[in-house]
Design a protein around this motif. Structure first.
Motif, PDB file in Angstrom:
ATOM      1  N   GLN A   1      -2.662  -2.582 -21.038  1.00  6.93           N
ATOM      2  CA  GLN A   1      -3.724  -3.569 -20.874  1.00  6.93           C
ATOM      3  C   GLN A   1      -4.707  -3.204 -19.773  1.00  6.93           C
ATOM      4  O   GLN A   1      -5.734  -3.854 -19.627  1.00  6.93           O
ATOM      5  N   GLY A   2      -4.392  -2.178 -19.009  1.00  8.77           N
ATOM      6  CA  GLY A   2      -5.282  -1.745 -17.943  1.00  8.77           C
ATOM      7  C   GLY A   2      -4.570  -0.866 -16.946  1.00  8.77           C
ATOM      8  O   GLY A   2      -3.474  -0.367 -17.200  1.00  8.77           O
ATOM      9  N   LEU A   3      -5.239  -0.690 -15.788  1.00 10.18           N
ATOM     10  CA  LEU A   3      -4.708   0.157 -14.725  1.00 10.18           C
ATOM     11  C   LEU A   3      -4.804  -0.590 -13.403  1.00 10.18           C
ATOM     12  O   LEU A   3      -5.715  -1.388 -13.206  1.00 10.18           O
ATOM     13  N   ILE A   4      -3.884  -0.285 -12.499  1.00 11.27           N
ATOM     14  CA  ILE A   4      -3.974  -0.763 -11.131  1.00 11.27           C
ATOM     15  C   ILE A   4      -4.061   0.475 -10.247  1.00 11.27           C
ATOM     16  O   ILE A   4      -3.361   1.461 -10.483  1.00 11.27           O
ATOM     17  N   TYR A   5      -4.964   0.448  -9.263  1.00  9.37           N
ATOM     18  CA  TYR A   5      -5.218   1.636  -8.450  1.00  9.37           C
ATOM     19  C   TYR A   5      -5.635   1.231  -7.047  1.00  9.37           C
ATOM     20  O   TYR A   5      -6.026   0.078  -6.799  1.00  9.37           O
ATOM     21  N   ASP A   6      -5.539   2.176  -6.110  1.00  9.41           N
ATOM     22  CA  ASP A   6      -5.947   1.918  -4.731  1.00  9.41           C
ATOM     23  C   ASP A   6      -7.453   1.744  -4.648  1.00  9.41           C
ATOM     24  O   ASP A   6      -8.211   2.482  -5.279  1.00  9.41           O
ATOM     25  N   SER A   7      -7.872   0.800  -3.831  1.00 10.24           N
ATOM     26  CA  SER A   7      -9.298   0.628  -3.563  1.00 10.24           C
ATOM     27  C   SER A   7      -9.796   1.807  -2.744  1.00 10.24           C
ATOM     28  O   SER A   7      -9.180   2.174  -1.746  1.00 10.24           O
ATOM     29  N   ALA A   8     -10.902   2.390  -3.154  1.00 10.68           N
ATOM     30  CA  ALA A   8     -11.512   3.481  -2.396  1.00 10.68           C
ATOM     31  C   ALA A   8     -12.306   2.945  -1.215  1.00 10.68           C
ATOM     32  O   ALA A   8     -12.669   3.702  -0.319  1.00 10.68           O
ATOM     33  N   GLN A   9     -12.566   1.645  -1.192  1.00 13.87           N
ATOM     34  CA  GLN A   9     -13.402   1.044  -0.158  1.00 13.87           C
ATOM     35  C   GLN A   9     -12.621   0.214   0.860  1.00 13.87           C
ATOM     36  O   GLN A   9     -13.139  -0.098   1.926  1.00 13.87           O
ATOM     37  N   HIS A  10     -11.395  -0.190   0.528  1.00  8.09           N
ATOM     38  CA  HIS A  10     -10.617  -1.093   1.373  1.00  8.09           C
ATOM     39  C   HIS A  10      -9.166  -0.605   1.414  1.00  8.09           C
ATOM     40  O   HIS A  10      -8.371  -0.969   0.551  1.00  8.09           O
ATOM     41  N   PRO A  11      -8.815   0.226   2.409  1.00  9.11           N
ATOM     42  CA  PRO A  11      -7.467   0.807   2.476  1.00  9.11           C
ATOM     43  C   PRO A  11      -6.356  -0.247   2.411  1.00  9.11           C
ATOM     44  O   PRO A  11      -6.507  -1.363   2.903  1.00  9.11           O
ATOM     45  N   GLN A  12      -5.265   0.137   1.799  1.00  8.32           N
ATOM     46  CA  GLN A  12      -4.084  -0.694   1.594  1.00  8.32           C
ATOM     47  C   GLN A  12      -4.332  -1.892   0.674  1.00  8.32           C
ATOM     48  O   GLN A  12      -3.569  -2.857   0.669  1.00  8.32           O
ATOM     49  N   HIS A  13      -5.397  -1.833  -0.092  1.00  7.00           N
ATOM     50  CA  HIS A  13      -5.674  -2.872  -1.079  1.00  7.00           C
ATOM     51  C   HIS A  13      -5.844  -2.236  -2.453  1.00  7.00           C
ATOM     52  O   HIS A  13      -6.072  -1.036  -2.566  1.00  7.00           O
TER      53      HIS A  13
ATOM     54  N   LEU B   1      -1.505   3.558 -10.843  1.00  5.89           N
ATOM     55  CA  LEU B   1      -1.986   4.819 -10.268  1.00  5.89           C
ATOM     56  C   LEU B   1      -1.862   4.863  -8.754  1.00  5.89           C
ATOM     57  O   LEU B   1      -2.135   5.895  -8.139  1.00  5.89           O
ATOM     58  N   ARG B   2      -1.440   3.782  -8.124  1.00  5.65           N
ATOM     59  CA  ARG B   2      -1.380   3.727  -6.658  1.00  5.65           C
ATOM     60  C   ARG B   2      -0.502   4.815  -6.044  1.00  5.65           C
ATOM     61  O   ARG B   2      -0.921   5.443  -5.069  1.00  5.65           O
ATOM     62  N   PRO B   3       0.689   5.100  -6.595  1.00  9.72           N
ATOM     63  CA  PRO B   3       1.506   6.153  -5.978  1.00  9.72           C
ATOM     64  C   PRO B   3       0.906   7.556  -6.131  1.00  9.72           C
ATOM     65  O   PRO B   3       1.344   8.490  -5.468  1.00  9.72           O
TER      66      PRO B   3
ATOM     67  N   ALA C   1      -2.402   8.324  -5.684  1.00  3.84           N
ATOM     68  CA  ALA C   1      -3.679   8.479  -4.966  1.00  3.84           C
ATOM     69  C   ALA C   1      -3.643   9.633  -3.977  1.00  3.84           C
ATOM     70  O   ALA C   1      -4.624  10.353  -3.831  1.00  3.84           O
ATOM     71  N   GLU C   2      -2.520   9.822  -3.295  1.00  6.51           N
ATOM     72  CA  GLU C   2      -2.445  10.923  -2.325  1.00  6.51           C
ATOM     73  C   GLU C   2      -2.368  12.290  -3.010  1.00  6.51           C
ATOM     74  O   GLU C   2      -3.173  13.175  -2.713  1.00  6.51           O
ATOM     75  N   PRO C   3      -1.449  12.503  -3.963  1.00  4.80           N
ATOM     76  CA  PRO C   3      -1.405  13.837  -4.581  1.00  4.80           C
ATOM     77  C   PRO C   3      -2.576  14.134  -5.522  1.00  4.80           C
ATOM     78  O   PRO C   3      -2.856  15.296  -5.803  1.00  4.80           O
ATOM     79  N   TYR C   4      -3.242  13.104  -6.018  1.00  2.00           N
ATOM     80  CA  TYR C   4      -4.369  13.293  -6.933  1.00  2.00           C
ATOM     81  C   TYR C   4      -5.610  12.562  -6.399  1.00  2.00           C
ATOM     82  O   TYR C   4      -6.002  11.519  -6.935  1.00  2.00           O
ATOM     83  N   PRO C   5      -6.264  13.106  -5.357  1.00  3.37           N
ATOM     84  CA  PRO C   5      -7.419  12.408  -4.789  1.00  3.37           C
ATOM     85  C   PRO C   5      -8.554  12.191  -5.786  1.00  3.37           C
ATOM     86  O   PRO C   5      -9.395  11.321  -5.574  1.00  3.37           O
ATOM     87  N   LEU C   6      -8.576  12.931  -6.872  1.00  2.26           N
ATOM     88  CA  LEU C   6      -9.653  12.723  -7.850  1.00  2.26           C
ATOM     89  C   LEU C   6      -9.594  11.332  -8.472  1.00  2.26           C
ATOM     90  O   LEU C   6     -10.588  10.833  -8.975  1.00  2.26           O
ATOM     91  N   LEU C   7      -8.432  10.654  -8.381  1.00  2.00           N
ATOM     92  CA  LEU C   7      -8.332   9.297  -8.903  1.00  2.00           C
ATOM     93  C   LEU C   7      -9.223   8.325  -8.125  1.00  2.00           C
ATOM     94  O   LEU C   7      -9.581   7.279  -8.635  1.00  2.00           O
ATOM     95  N   LEU C   8      -9.570   8.670  -6.893  1.00  2.00           N
ATOM     96  CA  LEU C   8     -10.442   7.835  -6.074  1.00  2.00           C
ATOM     97  C   LEU C   8     -11.820   8.456  -5.905  1.00  2.00           C
ATOM     98  O   LEU C   8     -12.621   7.997  -5.110  1.00  2.00           O
ATOM     99  N   SER C   9     -12.098   9.503  -6.648  1.00  2.29           N
ATOM    100  CA  SER C   9     -13.357  10.232  -6.489  1.00  2.29           C
ATOM    101  C   SER C   9     -14.390   9.772  -7.509  1.00  2.29           C
ATOM    102  O   SER C   9     -14.141   8.883  -8.313  1.00  2.29           O
ATOM    103  N   LEU C  10     -15.520  10.434  -7.472  1.00  2.00           N
ATOM    104  CA  LEU C  10     -16.582  10.151  -8.440  1.00  2.00           C
ATOM    105  C   LEU C  10     -16.539  11.099  -9.638  1.00  2.00           C
ATOM    106  O   LEU C  10     -17.520  11.221 -10.361  1.00  2.00           O
TER     107      LEU C  10
END
Length: 196
Positions: A134-146, A103-105, A107-116
């Motif tokens: 087996q799961g998902l990989i996504y941008d950290s909402a608390q630690h940019p670029q991680h 889901l990392r690419p 995050a910008e067009p779909y900010p709800l992926l990092l929302s509540l």
């Protein structure tokens, strides 16, 4: 929002990847214990990608990310030593490749992926699980670029715990070095044991 609509890339992480997690030192009643993880029971639905009838595990790409995500979130006002004393930082390694929805690419067009808006992201997780991932990989909402990962049961089975470090050295007030750094950089004040 669903998996077909988003059409995210799929990746396969090779075996040998390390991830980190902060969790309680002792299990609470009802906790699911597996591969060194202490997980909430299925159906708690407290995280953004939790499943209604399966356990999920959240891990981070670094110890800092794990600490920022769990203990030093942006909205956190303070942390007590007593609370930190109950937790540990754990390191895991993947024993086999992981098939993940990336889901990392998005995050910008779909900010709800990092929302509540977790009802929508949980629906997406159900789609991913049903599709056999087996799961998902996504941008950290608390630690940019991680990044963080959410693993479903087959992904959890691919983990092996390597190490565990208490956040506070037992019988002392000595904090784990990573905790000191994360607290300082987050600006979250640490309070004595009896404060909240």
């Amino acid at each position: 929002m669903n998996l077909k609509e988003l059409n995210p890339p799929l990746i396969e992480l090779p075996a040998g990847q390390t991830f980190f997690r902060v969790q309680l030192l002792r299990a609470r009643p009802g906790t699911v214990k597996t591969n060194g993880l202490l997980l909430p029971p299925a159906g708690v639905l407290s995280g953004r990608f939790c499943l209604p009838d399966q356990v999920t595990a959240y891990l981070a790409d670094s110890s800092d990310t794990a600490l920022f995500e769990s203990q030093f979130r942006r909205e956190t006002k303070s942390r007590s030593l007593g609370d930190l004393r109950k937790r540990a930082l754990l390191q895991f390694i993947t024993r086999q490749p992981l098939r993940l929805v990336d889901l990392r690419p998005l995050a910008e067009p779909y900010p709800l992926l990092l929302s509540l808006r977790i009802e929508q992201t949980q629906a997406l997780a159900i789609d991913c699980f049903t599709a056999g991932h087996q799961g998902l990989i996504y941008d950290s909402a608390q630690h940019p670029q991680h990044s963080c990962i959410c693993l479903f049961p087959k992904g959890i089975a691919a983990l092996k715990r390597l190490q565990q470090w208490p956040l506070v050295k037992p019988g002392s007030r000595q904090l784990l070095r990573e905790v000191v750094g994360a607290a300082r950089r987050s600006g979250v004040p640490l309070l004595p044991d009896d404060a909240s």
